[in-house]
Scaffold this active site. Structure first.
Site, PDB file in Angstrom:
ATOM      1  N   ALA A  67      -7.875  -7.794 -22.129  1.00  0.00           N
ATOM      2  CA  ALA A  67      -7.404  -8.171 -20.799  1.00  0.00           C
ATOM      3  C   ALA A  67      -6.039  -8.849 -20.858  1.00  0.00           C
ATOM      4  O   ALA A  67      -5.755  -9.618 -21.786  1.00  0.00           O
ATOM      5  CB  ALA A  67      -8.416  -9.108 -20.136  1.00  0.00           C
ATOM      6  N   THR A  68      -5.254  -8.605 -19.839  1.00  0.00           N
ATOM      7  CA  THR A  68      -3.950  -9.267 -19.741  1.00  0.00           C
ATOM      8  C   THR A  68      -4.087 -10.792 -19.740  1.00  0.00           C
ATOM      9  O   THR A  68      -3.312 -11.474 -20.418  1.00  0.00           O
ATOM     10  CB  THR A  68      -3.186  -8.763 -18.505  1.00  0.00           C
ATOM     11  OG1 THR A  68      -3.071  -7.333 -18.587  1.00  0.00           O
ATOM     12  CG2 THR A  68      -1.796  -9.368 -18.427  1.00  0.00           C
ATOM     13  N   MET A  85      -4.468 -11.814 -23.295  1.00  0.00           N
ATOM     14  CA  MET A  85      -3.205 -11.657 -24.015  1.00  0.00           C
ATOM     15  C   MET A  85      -2.264 -12.819 -23.688  1.00  0.00           C
ATOM     16  O   MET A  85      -1.622 -13.378 -24.582  1.00  0.00           O
ATOM     17  CB  MET A  85      -2.537 -10.329 -23.663  1.00  0.00           C
ATOM     18  CG  MET A  85      -1.238 -10.099 -24.419  1.00  0.00           C
ATOM     19  SD  MET A  85      -0.349  -8.616 -23.890  1.00  0.00           S
ATOM     20  CE  MET A  85      -1.463  -7.351 -24.439  1.00  0.00           C
ATOM     21  N   MET A  98      -0.834 -15.414 -26.403  1.00  0.00           N
ATOM     22  CA  MET A  98       0.610 -15.545 -26.584  1.00  0.00           C
ATOM     23  C   MET A  98       1.045 -17.000 -26.450  1.00  0.00           C
ATOM     24  O   MET A  98       1.838 -17.500 -27.249  1.00  0.00           O
ATOM     25  CB  MET A  98       1.360 -14.643 -25.606  1.00  0.00           C
ATOM     26  CG  MET A  98       1.286 -13.182 -25.978  1.00  0.00           C
ATOM     27  SD  MET A  98       2.178 -12.148 -24.783  1.00  0.00           S
ATOM     28  CE  MET A  98       2.425 -10.663 -25.751  1.00  0.00           C
ATOM     29  N   GLU A  99       0.519 -17.709 -25.445  1.00  0.00           N
ATOM     30  CA  GLU A  99       0.854 -19.130 -25.290  1.00  0.00           C
ATOM     31  C   GLU A  99       0.398 -19.931 -26.501  1.00  0.00           C
ATOM     32  O   GLU A  99       1.127 -20.792 -26.999  1.00  0.00           O
ATOM     33  CB  GLU A  99       0.231 -19.705 -24.016  1.00  0.00           C
ATOM     34  CG  GLU A  99       0.983 -19.333 -22.773  1.00  0.00           C
ATOM     35  CD  GLU A  99       0.880 -20.387 -21.689  1.00  0.00           C
ATOM     36  OE1 GLU A  99       1.059 -21.590 -21.984  1.00  0.00           O
ATOM     37  OE2 GLU A  99       0.626 -20.000 -20.537  1.00  0.00           O
ATOM     38  N   HIS A 126       2.061  -5.796 -20.227  1.00  0.00           N
ATOM     39  CA  HIS A 126       0.929  -5.237 -20.972  1.00  0.00           C
ATOM     40  C   HIS A 126       1.167  -3.733 -21.015  1.00  0.00           C
ATOM     41  O   HIS A 126       1.097  -3.053 -19.995  1.00  0.00           O
ATOM     42  CB  HIS A 126      -0.379  -5.590 -20.272  1.00  0.00           C
ATOM     43  CG  HIS A 126      -1.567  -5.460 -21.149  1.00  0.00           C
ATOM     44  ND1 HIS A 126      -2.713  -6.188 -20.934  1.00  0.00           N
ATOM     45  CD2 HIS A 126      -1.805  -4.706 -22.250  1.00  0.00           C
ATOM     46  CE1 HIS A 126      -3.611  -5.877 -21.864  1.00  0.00           C
ATOM     47  NE2 HIS A 126      -3.078  -4.971 -22.667  1.00  0.00           N
ATOM     48  N   ARG A 134       8.452 -23.051 -23.061  1.00  0.00           N
ATOM     49  CA  ARG A 134       7.630 -24.249 -23.181  1.00  0.00           C
ATOM     50  C   ARG A 134       8.572 -25.452 -23.164  1.00  0.00           C
ATOM     51  O   ARG A 134       9.700 -25.360 -23.640  1.00  0.00           O
ATOM     52  CB  ARG A 134       6.819 -24.242 -24.483  1.00  0.00           C
ATOM     53  CG  ARG A 134       5.855 -23.070 -24.575  1.00  0.00           C
ATOM     54  CD  ARG A 134       4.908 -23.186 -25.752  1.00  0.00           C
ATOM     55  NE  ARG A 134       3.939 -24.255 -25.561  1.00  0.00           N
ATOM     56  CZ  ARG A 134       2.871 -24.183 -24.776  1.00  0.00           C
ATOM     57  NH1 ARG A 134       2.615 -23.094 -24.097  1.00  0.00           N
ATOM     58  NH2 ARG A 134       2.041 -25.203 -24.671  1.00  0.00           N
TER      59      ARG A 134
END
Length: 136
Positions: free
Chosen positions: A33-34, A37, A41-42, A68, A112
């Site tokens: 699922a996006t 993902m 990724m974070e 995605h 970030r």
């Protein structure tokens, strides 16, 4: 060690049922699922710099622009790669990729910010107090 562009981290995820679009409600199919993902990724970007921040500091996500590109079935591994590409004061800019055993399945740009945990906690306390007073 300084926080400088070029720092990298990788993370490998085995796509489990809990990571799928069908499970999360973001789609009706049993593929990566996006939202999963995005989370991975974070997490990977955070891990690039976490050990370099020193006491009383952390990072928080500010923006994530994600594409995605291809489906990954449940049971396949995905490798997330993060690279710090720019440092702009407290802002840390990352490029990320997600690849399964066959192809590139996702890419993203992520920012970030480095925060002071005490200042952040004080800001949250003020917000909680204001909400208790009717949001004023």
């Amino acid at each position: 060690m300084e926080i400088l562009p070029g720092l990298r981290a990788d993370k490998t995820i085995l796509v489990e049922e809990r990571h799928t679009a069908a499970h999360l409600g973001s789609g009706g199919v049993p593929v990566y699922a996006t939202p999963s993902m995005a989370l991975h990724m974070e997490e990977t970007a955070r891990s690039v710099v976490e050990s370099l921040l020193g006491p009383g500091r952390a990072t928080v996500g500010s923006s994530l622009s994600i594409s995605h590109l291809a489906p990954t079935p449940q049971g396949m591994e995905v490798r997330i790669s993060a690279e710090l590409v720019r440092v702009d004061g407290r802002a840390l800019h990352f490029k990320l990729e997600a690849r399964d055993a066959v192809e590139l399945v996702g890419e993203a740009e992520h920012v970030r910010f480095i925060i002071d945990l005490d200042r952040f906690a004080a800001r949250l306390a003020k917000k909680i107090q204001a909400a208790g007073e009717g949001g004023r």
